[in-house]
Design an enzyme around this catalytic site. Structure first.
Site, PDB file in Angstrom:
ATOM      1  N   ILE A   1       0.860  -1.186   0.000  1.00 54.81           N
ATOM      2  CA  ILE A   1       0.000   0.000   0.000  1.00 54.81           C
ATOM      3  C   ILE A   1       0.900   1.242   0.000  1.00 54.81           C
ATOM      4  O   ILE A   1       1.842   1.329   0.796  1.00 54.81           O
ATOM      5  CB  ILE A   1      -0.917   0.008   1.246  1.00 54.81           C
ATOM      6  CG1 ILE A   1      -1.690  -1.302   1.248  1.00 54.81           C
ATOM      7  CG2 ILE A   1      -1.789   1.270   1.270  1.00 54.81           C
ATOM      8  CD1 ILE A   1      -3.145  -1.238   1.386  1.00 54.81           C
ATOM      9  N   LEU A   2       0.610   2.159  -0.903  1.00 60.70           N
ATOM     10  CA  LEU A   2       1.443   3.359  -1.018  1.00 60.70           C
ATOM     11  C   LEU A   2       0.888   4.453  -0.110  1.00 60.70           C
ATOM     12  O   LEU A   2      -0.325   4.691  -0.093  1.00 60.70           O
ATOM     13  CB  LEU A   2       1.449   3.826  -2.472  1.00 60.70           C
ATOM     14  CG  LEU A   2       2.180   2.844  -3.400  1.00 60.70           C
ATOM     15  CD1 LEU A   2       1.771   3.048  -4.848  1.00 60.70           C
ATOM     16  CD2 LEU A   2       3.686   2.970  -3.232  1.00 60.70           C
TER      17      LEU A   2
ATOM     18  N   ASN B   1      -4.037   1.232 -11.269  1.00 55.39           N
ATOM     19  CA  ASN B   1      -3.866  -0.082 -10.642  1.00 55.39           C
ATOM     20  C   ASN B   1      -4.765  -1.094 -11.349  1.00 55.39           C
ATOM     21  O   ASN B   1      -5.852  -0.750 -11.796  1.00 55.39           O
ATOM     22  CB  ASN B   1      -4.269   0.028  -9.162  1.00 55.39           C
ATOM     23  CG  ASN B   1      -4.130  -1.289  -8.413  1.00 55.39           C
ATOM     24  OD1 ASN B   1      -3.116  -1.984  -8.550  1.00 55.39           O
ATOM     25  ND2 ASN B   1      -5.140  -1.651  -7.631  1.00 55.39           N
TER      26      ASN B   1
ATOM     27  N   HIS C   1      -6.866  -4.497 -10.650  1.00 51.96           N
ATOM     28  CA  HIS C   1      -7.396  -5.219  -9.494  1.00 51.96           C
ATOM     29  C   HIS C   1      -8.259  -6.392  -9.984  1.00 51.96           C
ATOM     30  O   HIS C   1      -9.098  -6.208 -10.863  1.00 51.96           O
ATOM     31  CB  HIS C   1      -8.226  -4.268  -8.628  1.00 51.96           C
ATOM     32  CG  HIS C   1      -8.756  -4.927  -7.407  1.00 51.96           C
ATOM     33  ND1 HIS C   1      -7.966  -5.161  -6.299  1.00 51.96           N
ATOM     34  CD2 HIS C   1      -9.976  -5.439  -7.138  1.00 51.96           C
ATOM     35  CE1 HIS C   1      -8.691  -5.791  -5.393  1.00 51.96           C
ATOM     36  NE2 HIS C   1      -9.905  -5.968  -5.864  1.00 51.96           N
TER      37      HIS C   1
ATOM     38  N   ASP D   1      -6.267   6.345  -5.772  1.00 50.59           N
ATOM     39  CA  ASP D   1      -6.423   7.481  -4.868  1.00 50.59           C
ATOM     40  C   ASP D   1      -5.941   7.035  -3.486  1.00 50.59           C
ATOM     41  O   ASP D   1      -5.298   5.997  -3.362  1.00 50.59           O
ATOM     42  CB  ASP D   1      -7.861   8.024  -4.883  1.00 50.59           C
ATOM     43  CG  ASP D   1      -8.857   7.034  -4.311  1.00 50.59           C
ATOM     44  OD1 ASP D   1      -8.431   5.982  -3.772  1.00 50.59           O
ATOM     45  OD2 ASP D   1     -10.069   7.308  -4.386  1.00 50.59           O
TER      46      ASP D   1
ATOM     47  N   GLY E   1      -7.470   5.791  -0.991  1.00 51.55           N
ATOM     48  CA  GLY E   1      -8.123   4.624  -0.407  1.00 51.55           C
ATOM     49  C   GLY E   1      -7.553   3.332  -0.971  1.00 51.55           C
ATOM     50  O   GLY E   1      -6.637   3.350  -1.798  1.00 51.55           O
TER      51      GLY E   1
ATOM     52  N   ASP F   1      -8.176   0.524  -3.375  1.00 50.41           N
ATOM     53  CA  ASP F   1      -8.972   0.099  -4.542  1.00 50.41           C
ATOM     54  C   ASP F   1     -10.264   0.912  -4.687  1.00 50.41           C
ATOM     55  O   ASP F   1     -11.311   0.373  -5.068  1.00 50.41           O
ATOM     56  CB  ASP F   1      -9.286  -1.414  -4.460  1.00 50.41           C
ATOM     57  CG  ASP F   1      -8.027  -2.250  -4.344  1.00 50.41           C
ATOM     58  OD1 ASP F   1      -7.029  -1.907  -4.996  1.00 50.41           O
ATOM     59  OD2 ASP F   1      -8.029  -3.243  -3.594  1.00 50.41           O
TER      60      ASP F   1
HETATM   61  C1  GRF Z   1      -3.076  -9.476 -10.924  1.00 52.50           C
HETATM   62  O1  GRF Z   1      -4.150 -10.369 -10.773  1.00 52.50           O
HETATM   63  C2  GRF Z   1      -3.483  -8.088 -10.478  1.00 52.50           C
HETATM   64  O2  GRF Z   1      -4.827  -7.828 -10.649  1.00 52.50           O
HETATM   65  C3  GRF Z   1      -3.185  -8.136  -9.001  1.00 52.50           C
HETATM   66  O3  GRF Z   1      -1.989  -8.876  -8.917  1.00 52.50           O
HETATM   67  C4  GRF Z   1      -1.934  -9.815 -10.003  1.00 52.50           C
HETATM   68  C5  GRF Z   1      -0.593  -9.646 -10.679  1.00 52.50           C
HETATM   69  O4  GRF Z   1      -0.327 -10.676 -11.571  1.00 52.50           O
HETATM   70  N1  GRF Z   1      -3.123  -6.806  -8.461  1.00 52.50           N
HETATM   71  P1  GRF Z   1       1.002 -10.677 -12.447  1.00 52.50           P
HETATM   72  O5  GRF Z   1       2.174 -10.479 -11.492  1.00 52.50           O
HETATM   73  O6  GRF Z   1       0.892  -9.552 -13.437  1.00 52.50           O
HETATM   74  O7  GRF Z   1       1.035 -12.014 -13.105  1.00 52.50           O
END
Ligand code: GRF
Length: 195
Positions: free
Chosen positions: A91-92, A106, A108, A140, A142, A144
């Site tokens: 977390i940044l 990001n 997710h 931001d 928070g 995600d």
């Molecule tokens: C991905 O599923 C991304 O959504 C999550 O971490 C995973 C990274 O996968 N934040 P990789 O290292 O790109 O294979």
């Protein structure tokens, strides 16, 4: 040409998809450098493509703030247009986000706002969700919570476990990441107006 710096913590399959896309002469973005918070396996992809890497390990700093300042310094050296968190698992702090916002995105592995946090795939399965997917959003302060730039969804199969479902989501993520970077580079998407 949009200049991009990617931060990873793991296997870097999303990074690899981006490196491959950026090889194409007409792709409108270039990868300047790849950073990590540990000697992540995915850094090898950057090496293979001749992209410089750096590692800034939190354990080597007295607190989170000094770690993130060092990370900021490394990033600022490359002066990227955009920072992509592609599986960056730290977390940044707010100070970092404020320095670069809104030019940090990001990936997710859920359809946000559903299932934020570090166990999105597990949480989606546990809730019995029929559908899940992936989201790219602006970072931001928070966890995600930032404005959504794009999503792709899939149907959860009765046979899915956390690992199979995550792998299927990652296939979507790689496509969504390349498409999103392309749209940002071509100014079809604008992080400033998406805030
Ligand atoms: C991905 O599923 C991304 O959504 C999550 O971490 C995973 C990274 O996968 N934040 P990789 O290292 O790109 O294979």
């Amino acid at each position: 040409m949009l200049s991009v710096l990617v931060l990873i913590s793991g296997s870097g399959s999303n990074l690899l998809a981006l490196l491959r896309a950026a090889e194409h002469p007409l792709f409108p973005a270039k990868i300047l450098a790849v950073g990590s918070d540990k000697p992540a396996a995915g850094l090898a992809h950057a090496d293979l493509y001749g992209v410089p890497t750096f590692v800034v390990e939190p354990g080597k700093f007295s607190d989170n703030e000094s770690w993130s300042k060092k990370l900021e310094e490394n990033i600022s050296h490359y002066n990227p247009d955009l920072i992509v968190l592609a599986g960056f698992m730290k977390i940044l702090p707010s100070s970092f986000v404020q320095t670069f916002s809104p030019r940090i995105i990001n990936i997710h592995p859920s359809l946000l706002p559903n299932f934020p946090g570090a166990h999105a795939v597990r949480d989606a399965l546990a809730s019995g969700a029929k559908e899940t997917g992936t989201t790219i959003h602006i970072v931001d302060e928070g966890v995600d919570t930032g404005p959504i730039l794009g999503q792709k969804s899939l149907v959860v199969l009765p046979s899915d476990d956390e690992s199979s479902l995550h792998e299927r989501i990652k296939v979507l993520e790689r496509k969504l990441l390349v498409e999103t970077i392309e749209s940002l580079a071509l100014k079809q998407l604008d992080p400033v107006t998406s805030r």
